[in-house]
Design a protein around this motif. Structure first.
Motif, PDB file in Angstrom:
ATOM      1  N   ARG A 127       0.809  -1.211   0.000  1.00  0.00           N
ATOM      2  CA  ARG A 127       0.000   0.000   0.000  1.00  0.00           C
ATOM      3  C   ARG A 127       0.843   1.262   0.000  1.00  0.00           C
ATOM      4  O   ARG A 127       0.537   2.243  -0.661  1.00  0.00           O
ATOM      5  N   ARG A 128       1.910   1.194   0.746  1.00  0.00           N
ATOM      6  CA  ARG A 128       2.718   2.390   0.906  1.00  0.00           C
ATOM      7  C   ARG A 128       3.284   2.840  -0.431  1.00  0.00           C
ATOM      8  O   ARG A 128       3.314   4.020  -0.736  1.00  0.00           O
TER       9      ARG A 128
ATOM     10  N   PRO B 333      -8.340   2.513   5.625  1.00  0.00           N
ATOM     11  CA  PRO B 333      -7.145   2.207   4.842  1.00  0.00           C
ATOM     12  C   PRO B 333      -6.457   3.435   4.268  1.00  0.00           C
ATOM     13  O   PRO B 333      -5.224   3.502   4.257  1.00  0.00           O
ATOM     14  N   ALA B 334      -7.239   4.389   3.806  1.00  0.00           N
ATOM     15  CA  ALA B 334      -6.622   5.576   3.204  1.00  0.00           C
ATOM     16  C   ALA B 334      -5.827   6.344   4.253  1.00  0.00           C
ATOM     17  O   ALA B 334      -4.707   6.788   4.010  1.00  0.00           O
ATOM     18  N   VAL B 335      -6.420   6.469   5.440  1.00  0.00           N
ATOM     19  CA  VAL B 335      -5.731   7.167   6.522  1.00  0.00           C
ATOM     20  C   VAL B 335      -4.492   6.384   6.922  1.00  0.00           C
ATOM     21  O   VAL B 335      -3.418   6.947   7.161  1.00  0.00           O
ATOM     22  N   PHE B 361      -9.014  11.799   4.520  1.00  0.00           N
ATOM     23  CA  PHE B 361     -10.266  12.008   5.260  1.00  0.00           C
ATOM     24  C   PHE B 361     -11.450  11.962   4.312  1.00  0.00           C
ATOM     25  O   PHE B 361     -12.505  11.426   4.646  1.00  0.00           O
ATOM     26  N   GLN B 362     -11.250  12.525   3.133  1.00  0.00           N
ATOM     27  CA  GLN B 362     -12.327  12.470   2.148  1.00  0.00           C
ATOM     28  C   GLN B 362     -12.703  11.026   1.840  1.00  0.00           C
ATOM     29  O   GLN B 362     -13.883  10.674   1.823  1.00  0.00           O
ATOM     30  N   GLU B 363     -11.671  10.222   1.628  1.00  0.00           N
ATOM     31  CA  GLU B 363     -11.925   8.805   1.355  1.00  0.00           C
ATOM     32  C   GLU B 363     -12.715   8.181   2.495  1.00  0.00           C
ATOM     33  O   GLU B 363     -13.676   7.452   2.280  1.00  0.00           O
TER      34      GLU B 363
END
Lengths: 459, 656
Positions: A127-128, B333-335, B361-363
């Protein structure tokens, strides 16, 4: 975390004959009296991955494995078992379950992996870097300890090397070659070498068969390259080879954005993406994409192939040879005992309370005795695993061996460095050294075998 | 009241003069010299001392400030300024629209409204658990849901009785939801007796809210909305009356305002997530450790002076966090990805970090759905809070991020309860987009437009490190065809200047690259210094990448004007005199190790030696004396005018 887990459990592996039989597919081979698949499943369960797809070659194996999973993991895991035809290869297996893959990233784990490396680490690396594929590498297992050094000689001869090229930061995969390819010249791509400037070539790493794939890419590759059979031999090298001239569609959106440079200053989104891109340290992929002078009108497409290298302290072995099978059995109740999940007695061994030992029988450290097994008098067991409901006569010596379930061993036998499968009958005074005895075989009284593979003839 | 007003009366005209001076000035005037504070170096020293003596007087304590500000749009100098600015830059200026106040009773109301659904779900799950055959049905539905095109090959084994699925969540979430929905519909009626009390109360609340709404609508002044908000606790009639005559501060209006302001202040206290925890306070550190997600081992050899700052062993944190990927359920996950990249150092720079965070945060807001028995406002705020504390564990927040978080939270708190979940989410998403566009991207454009007037042909511009605003400026000036040269000054260990250099050279700008140890040599030929900033504090101190202060001081010594490019959203009301009390410590290994130079790695095992401590400071504070001008989206201002911006525009920043 939007990861889907696919466990490739294999089928009736040919390399593991005679251990693998119609009744026991590879995934159900016992390691310390537990099917090897359970190690993977438990590792995943520990990491909160409870939604799995298990892919099995051939229907009959799928039935067996499915049956076992449903009895052992009721209430704990949500597992779907998919049966695919035999000899389809790992890539083929994924192709067959293609339409079941929905998450943005797929974690592919081999069912014969016995390790304690958290899959989260692989996924996080993936992911990174926003990688296309991330593979886990671990150091080559030490095959055969000093004591059992004589065993499995013929397996060692075939031991294939992996040549793995890494970038200096040890994050990106630059080159993969394995097995047969290595015996010829190793061809390294000039373009990659030129961009990176430096490549570490390692032969001490093993591909642990735990991959994280970007789903869209995986499906695209599988669909386009019909001939690809194996993830390790075909798909991974392909992705690594083409990382600087990617034909994948994943960058499609970006290239459109960057295409019209004049518009760039107007569109806030492009400014935004540029701002973000400028702020992060570019890997060689990005530098390459920009071209030699930093800005080219049509950026070249690239994708990233990352690696996660397990630290030396982690245990990570695949059960893919007979030698590995006995090694893993030895390690799981020995050095890597934390994986087994058993609690050891003060003598550093595990003896089920329902097992019956005769007088003057000794069970040494790093041994395991399954439930309901009976041993006669004056036996000695060292560094061995004995399965459930075995009946062992008197004066039997078992050293460095694996005895599976329901085995009958007559008086005065001596077993060393061998694997004895389920339902085998050893009559009196049999001497086995470095042998594999297939399921249901009957060894005649007084016979001596050395380095042989004994199995019932298929009718 | 009187005491508070006196300093305002004194300082206002002066400040206003300075504040308007720059944005009002036509661009072509910059060449002509004396009147402009930054067009040549000498005025720097003239202006700044006076500014320094002024600023402490001018800055009122923040609480009074907000109360003052709240008094309304007529009062603030922003009103005359904003149309002008809007005309020039065509930025939609957020004039004060007093926010709708969130009535405390309102959330209760939604709770109650939701409760029948909730109880229904509970009973429903019970029903499923008791009846075994339902499991079969469940299985088939689940399969369909997950795999739309399921084929014959799948032998599906769902070995979870429905009762368990309910607990684990996991795969069957969607199914569960559907089930619970249908279940609630089906079993709503028989449950009526149980929920009557709650329903009655809900109806009552709804009626009350409706009443308040009609009253609020009746008086159509903009202040009416604030009146509506406060109607919950204050008398609505009074509020409506007070609003037109706001200018002369009647006691009613003042008290009412303070009433509505108080929760905000409280919020603000909560918002700033203890930015300055003292890390030499052992007990508190222990407590924080218990809470933390990322396991942190503190570095052993810490420099005595900086013990109050967090410093961890960087080597262990990344793998630790990585291995936990699947165990961190609450983090989106995005965060998580953004946090990971902060920790790994993949993203740096105030703007980029802020944008990355906001996008994450939007995600997460996109994927958010309110749990059945909770209100969106509260639950989402707590979610965001948990994300923020996760991000702090990865890397301490920058001031820009703190401001952005404050903005987002005030936006969430301001959401009207009447909105449906999807509407609320859409509003928040567009708000975040607007924040990014207006406060960062447009602001950068405006800064570039202002700053480019300061670049003349033949100039030699010096910049330090890699600032996104300065980079945009240089590229824009180059595109305008100005003839100038750039000196990029860089420093170890991050060598960010190299990346900037690469991009500038790629654009065809002629550059000189040097390290900070040579800055005094190169300064002879420099005519302007452009620097970026992580934050500008209200005493004019510029808080920026370590080394900035050094460059600014050298430039000051050589009488070269120092221009700081900084977006106004990075301004902060804090006052800081040194770079010790609040700073960030980087990974000491970064300065101990030189990549690719194994032969000089003499500091390899520094952690084992007790009498060696490494200090890798990230930021430093440049005193305002060394800054000629700050170029921000409100124009070019001297450092003394920062408090004006902070005071007058903070409202706008939060509420946009």
């Amino acid at each position: 975390m939007d990861f889907q887990v696919v466990v490739l459990a294999g089928g009736f592996s040919k390399t593991l004959v005679p251990l693998v039989s119609k009744e026991v597919p590879k995934a159900l081979l016992p390691v310390a009296n537990r099917p090897v698949l359970s190690y993977v499943l438990e590792l995943l369960e520990q990491n909160n991955l409870k939604d799995l797809i298990v892919v099995v070659e051939s229907e009959s194996a799928a039935l067996l494995i499915g049956g076992w999973i449903s009895s052992a993991y009721v209430d704990r895991l949500h597992v779907e078992v998919a049966a695919v035809p035999e000899e389809i290869g790992t890539a083929g297996a994924l192709r067959a379950i293609d339409h079941h893959l929905t998450a943005s990233d797929i974690l592919v784990v081999s069912g014969d992996l016995v390790c304690d490396v958290p899959p989260g680490a692989v996924a996080a690396t993936h992911r990174r870097h926003d990688a296309v594929v991330t593979t886990m590498l671990c150091s080559n297992p030490v095959s055969g300890s000093t004591e059992s050094g004589s065993s499995g000689g013929k397996d060692k001869a075939k031991k294939h090397y992996n040549i793995i090229g890494l970038d200096p930061t040890k994050q990106f995969l630059l080159h993969v070659a394995s097995g047969v390819e290595v015996e010829k010249d190793v061809r390294v791509q000039k373009s990659i070498l030129r961009e990176v400037g430096q490549m570490d070539i390692r032969a001490d790493l093993m591909d642990a068969h735990m991959y994280a794939f970007k789903r869209s890419v995986l499906q695209e590759v599988l669909n386009q390259k019909e001939a690809f059979q194996s993830l390790r031999r075909d798909v991974l090298p392909y992705l690594v080879r083409s990382q600087l001239r990617s034909e994948l569609l994943l960058n499609g959106v970006q290239s459109e954005e960057n295409g019209n440079d004049k518009d760039a200053s107007q569109n806030p989104k492009i400014v935004l993406s540029q701002l973000l891109a400028n702020a992060s340290t570019p890997s060689f992929h990005e530098l390459h994409a920009l071209g030699p002078n930093g800005f080219s009108l049509s950026p070249r497409k690239t994708h990233k192939c990352c690696v996660y290298i397990a630290s030396k302290s982690n245990y990570c072995v695949r059960l893919n040879t007979i030698q590995a099978f006995s090694d893993i059995n030895r390690d799981v109740i020995g050095d890597a005992s934390h994986i087994s999940g058993y609690s050891f007695s003060a003598q550093n061994n595990i003896i089920d309370p329902s097992a019956v030992l005769g007088s003057k029988t000794t069970v040494g450290p790093q041994c395991m005795l399954g439930e309901g097994s009976q041993m006669g008098d004056k036996c000695s067991v060292k560094k061995s695993v004995i399965g459930r409901h075995c009946r062992i006569g008197s004066n039997v010596k078992i050293v460095n061996s694996i005895v599976m379930n329901h085995v009958t061993i007559g008086d005065g036998c001596s077993i060393q460095g061998s694997v004895v499968c389920s339902n085998v009958q050893l009559l009196e005074r049999v001497v086995l050294k470095d042998c594999q005895v297939g399921a249901g075989f009957v060894v005649t009284a007084g016979s001596e075998h050395k380095g042989e593979s004994l199995a019932k003839k298929e009718k | 009241m009187e005491t508070r007003r006196v300093p305002r009366a004194v300082s206002d005209p002066k400040v206003r003069q300075v504040g308007f001076f720059a944005p009002g000035a036509p661009p072509d005037r910059s060449q002509s010299g004396p009147p402009h504070p930054a067009s040549s170096s000498p005025p720097v020293s003239e202006i700044s001392p006076s500014g320094n003596s002024l600023s402490p007087v001018m800055i009122p304590p923040p609480r009074h400030l907000s109360a003052d500000l709240a008094r309304g749009p007529h009062f603030s100098p922003a009103a005359p300024l904003s149309p002008m600015r809007a005309a020039r830059d065509s930025i939609p200026v957020g004039s004060y629209n007093p926010s709708e106040f969130v009535a405390p009773t309102a959330s209760e109301f939604t709770d109650d409204a939701l409760s029948p659904n909730w109880t229904a779900r509970r009973s429903n799950s019970g029903k499923f658990a008791s009846s075994l055959p339902a499991g079969g049905f469940d299985m088939s539905s689940l399969k369909q849901n997950n795999f739309p095109a399921s084929s014959l090959t799948t032998v599906s084994i769902v070995n979870m009785p429905p009762g368990i699925t309910e607990k684990d969540g996991g795969a069957g979430v969607e199914v569960q939801k559907e089930r619970s929905k249908t279940g609630s519909k089906a079993s709503l009626k028989p449950l009526k007796e149980q929920t009557t009390k709650a329903e009655r109360r809900a109806i009552q609340e709804a009626q009350r809210a409706a009443k308040a709404a009609t009253k609020g609508d009746g008086s159509k002044t903009p202040a009416a909305s604030s009146g509506l908000g406060s109607s919950a606790n204050a008398n609505p009639g009074k509020a409506a009356k007070a609003s037109p005559q706001k200018k002369d501060n009647s006691p009613v209006a003042a008290s009412e305002k303070r009433g509505s302001d108080r929760p905000q202040d409280k919020d603000r206290k909560k918002d700033v997530p203890h930015p300055r925890m003292q890390f030499d306070d052992k007990s508190r550190v222990e407590k924080a450790k218990k809470r933390s997600v990322v396991k942190q081992t503190e570095a052993k050899n810490r420099v005595e002076l900086f013990r109050h700052l967090p410093q961890y062993e960087h080597g262990t944190r990344l793998p630790e966090l990585e291995s936990k990927l699947f165990q961190l359920d609450p983090v989106h996950p995005a965060v998580y990805k953004v946090g990971l990249r902060y920790l790994a150092g993949d993203i740096s720079g105030g703007n980029a970090r802020c944008i990355a965070m906001l996008q994450a945060f939007q995600e997460s807001i996109k994927d958010y759905s309110t749990p059945p028995e909770k209100a969106l406002i509260r639950d989402l705020t707590s979610k965001i809070n948990s994300y923020v504390s996760f991000l702090i564990e990865c890397r301490p927040l920058s001031i820009s991020m703190g401001n952005a978080i404050r903005f987002l939270k005030s936006k969430i708190a301001k959401l009207s309860l009447a909105l449906s979940e999807s509407e609320a989410k859409a509003i928040l998403l567009s708000d975040i987009d607007r924040f990014i566009n207006e406060k960062i991207i447009l602001a950068d454009k405006v800064i570039v437009r202002h700053a480019v007037t300061k670049i003349r042909d033949g100039d030699v511009l010096l910049t330090y490190g890699s600032s996104s605003a300065v980079e945009l400026l240089l590229i824009h000036a180059h595109e305008l065809g100005k003839n100038f040269r750039v000196v990029v000054v860089d420093s170890r260990p991050k060598l960010e200047g190299k990346l900037l250099l690469r991009r500038l050279v790629g654009k065809g700008i002629s550059c000189t690259y040097t390290h900070i140890n040579a800055v005094s040599y190169i300064m002879h030929e420099v005519t302007r210094v452009f620097l970026g900033a992580s934050s500008v504090l209200s005493n004019g101190t510029v808080y920026s990448r370590v080394g900035t202060a050094c460059v600014a001081m050298v430039a000051h010594q050589f009488r070269v004007p120092v221009l700081i490019c900084c977006e106004a959203y990075k301004f902060h009301e804090r006052v800081q005199l040194d770079s010790i009390c609040s700073n960030e410590l980087g990974d000491p290994d970064m300065i101990a190790k030189v990549p690719g130079r194994k032969e000089i790695d003499s500091l390899d095992d520094w952690a084992n030696s007790d009498n060696l401590q490494l200090l890798n400071l990230i930021y430093d504070a440049t005193p305002s004396d060394y800054v000629s001008m700050i170029i921000t989206d409100y124009g070019m201002i001297p450092p003394t005018s920062v408090p004006v911006i902070v005071r007058e525009y903070r409202r706008e920043h939060l509420w946009t």
